[in-house]
Write a protein that holds these residues in place. Structure first.
Motif, short mmCIF file in Angstrom:
data_model
loop_
_atom_site.label_atom_id
_atom_site.label_comp_id
_atom_site.label_asym_id
_atom_site.label_seq_id
_atom_site.Cartn_x
_atom_site.Cartn_y
_atom_site.Cartn_z
N MET A 11 -3.45 -34.48 23.93
CA MET A 11 -2.68 -33.62 24.84
C MET A 11 -1.47 -32.99 24.18
N GLN A 12 -1.15 -32.22 25.10
CA GLN A 12 0.03 -31.04 24.53
C GLN A 12 1.13 -31.18 25.44
N GLY B 18 -14.77 -34.21 23.51
CA GLY B 18 -13.95 -33.19 22.87
C GLY B 18 -12.60 -32.89 23.63
N GLU B 19 -11.69 -34.08 24.08
CA GLU B 19 -10.44 -33.67 24.53
C GLU B 19 -9.64 -33.15 23.36
N GLU B 20 -9.67 -33.94 22.35
CA GLU B 20 -8.82 -33.74 21.05
C GLU B 20 -9.10 -32.35 20.27
N THR B 21 -8.52 -31.53 19.95
CA THR B 21 -8.67 -30.45 19.17
C THR B 21 -9.15 -30.83 17.72
N CYS C 214 2.67 -44.94 18.64
CA CYS C 214 1.57 -44.85 17.71
C CYS C 214 0.61 -43.61 18.06
N TRP C 215 1.28 -42.51 18.97
CA TRP C 215 0.34 -41.42 19.41
C TRP C 215 0.07 -40.58 18.21
N HIS C 216 -1.17 -40.73 17.87
CA HIS C 216 -2.02 -40.06 16.69
C HIS C 216 -1.68 -40.55 15.48
N LYS C 217 -1.26 -41.66 15.33
CA LYS C 217 -0.94 -42.45 14.18
C LYS C 217 -2.14 -43.69 14.13
#
Ligand SMILES: [Zn+2]
Length: 286
Positions: free
Chosen positions: A1-2, A150-153, A255-258
């Motif tokens: 998300m953004q 495909g939620e993630e870019t 830990c978001w995107h880690k």
């Protein structure tokens, strides 16, 4: 998300202390009711994490999609451009024509070694368990359960292009299910220090019902009476079509995107609290 509005997110350092239970702090309550099978949902988290990284279009992602299709009642695929697929299930309601959507994304961010226990597996596990435990025709509207692909870019795409390059599955589903009465998104719902303030764009009426349902289920301490910033996510395409939507996302997740978003970052108790609250909310839909 953004995150919108250029808000700066500062990750809080997890002290390792026991969860706090006072108001506004991460909850520690154990559910008072048991309408959601926490251990079964937890096994679904482990099953996904055991598959390793599951970026959209990967062999592991396709393998997971096939499993989700078998697990969901009336499970089937919904094509998404680029060779991707949503996995859709349905629990019939008592009334014809009315339905709500419950969604979660099952792909993981394409980062080497990233298994997305919270960001991907947790929401998907809660979604599947809700679909399997909600009895047909116990509530008015049907519930359409959509595991989004495909939620993630994709790797290399700037985060600024999130709404055009990410949320690929939910953009398809929002078009198909644009007449939904409501949309409930499960995103970061299993992290150990779970706290779910209202995401800034989430429908206030629906969120108030969620908080009330959480309190009735004995898990109100996980849903503080505060709001966090607006986050673009799989609920956004539904909002753009006028569907009232809420996003359960604990944005205070270090830990978001880690690669530390693994089994050590999540807990069965958090997942169970989220599941009980959403099951309670669904039961209020008449
Ligand atoms: Zn993510």
């Amino acid at each position: 998300m953004q995150v919108l509005l250029g808000a700066v997110f500062v990750a809080l350092v997890v002290s390792g202390a026991l969860p706090l239970s006072s108001d506004g702090k991460p909850g520690s309550g154990v559910a008072r009711v048991n309408r959601f099978d926490g251990p079964a949902a937890w096994r679904l988290v482990k099953m996904q994490v055991d598959l390793g990284p599951r970026p959209a279009g990967s062999a592991a992602s396709r393998k997971l999609a096939a499993r989700l299709k078998k697990l969901l009642p009336h499970g089937h695929y919904q094509a998404v451009p680029g060779g991707l697929r949503n996995v859709v299930g349905r629990v019939p309601g008592r009334e014809r024509g009315r339905y709500v959507v419950v969604g979660a994304h099952y792909d993981t961010k394409d980062i080497p070694g990233f298994v997305g226990a919270n960001d991907g597996a947790g929401g998907t596990a809660a979604l599947v368990q809700l679909a399997r435990q909600l009895r047909p025709r116990t509530i008015g509207p049907a519930v359409v359960f959509v595991a989004f692909d495909g939620e993630e870019t994709p790797r290399g795409v700037p985060d600024d292009d999130f709404l055009s390059a990410g949320v690929r599955g939910s953009r398809v589903a929002a078009r198909v299910y644009r007449r939904a009465q409501a949309m409930i998104l499960l995103d970061f719902v299993a992290d150990r220090q779970l706290s779910l303030p209202r995401e800034g764009s989430s429908d206030q009426t629906l969120w108030a019902r969620l908080r009330k349902a959480a309190q009735s289920a004995g898990v109100g301490s996980y849903f503080p009476a505060s709001s966090e910033e607006t986050i673009e996510d799989d609920h956004t395409p539904f909002q753009q079509r006028g569907v009232p939507a809420i996003d359960l996302i604990d944005w205070d997740f270090p830990c978001w995107h880690k690669t530390c978003d693994n089994l050590s970052a999540v807990s069965e108790r958090s997942l169970d609290a989220s599941g009980e609250a959403v099951m309670g909310l669904l039961r209020t839909l008449g």
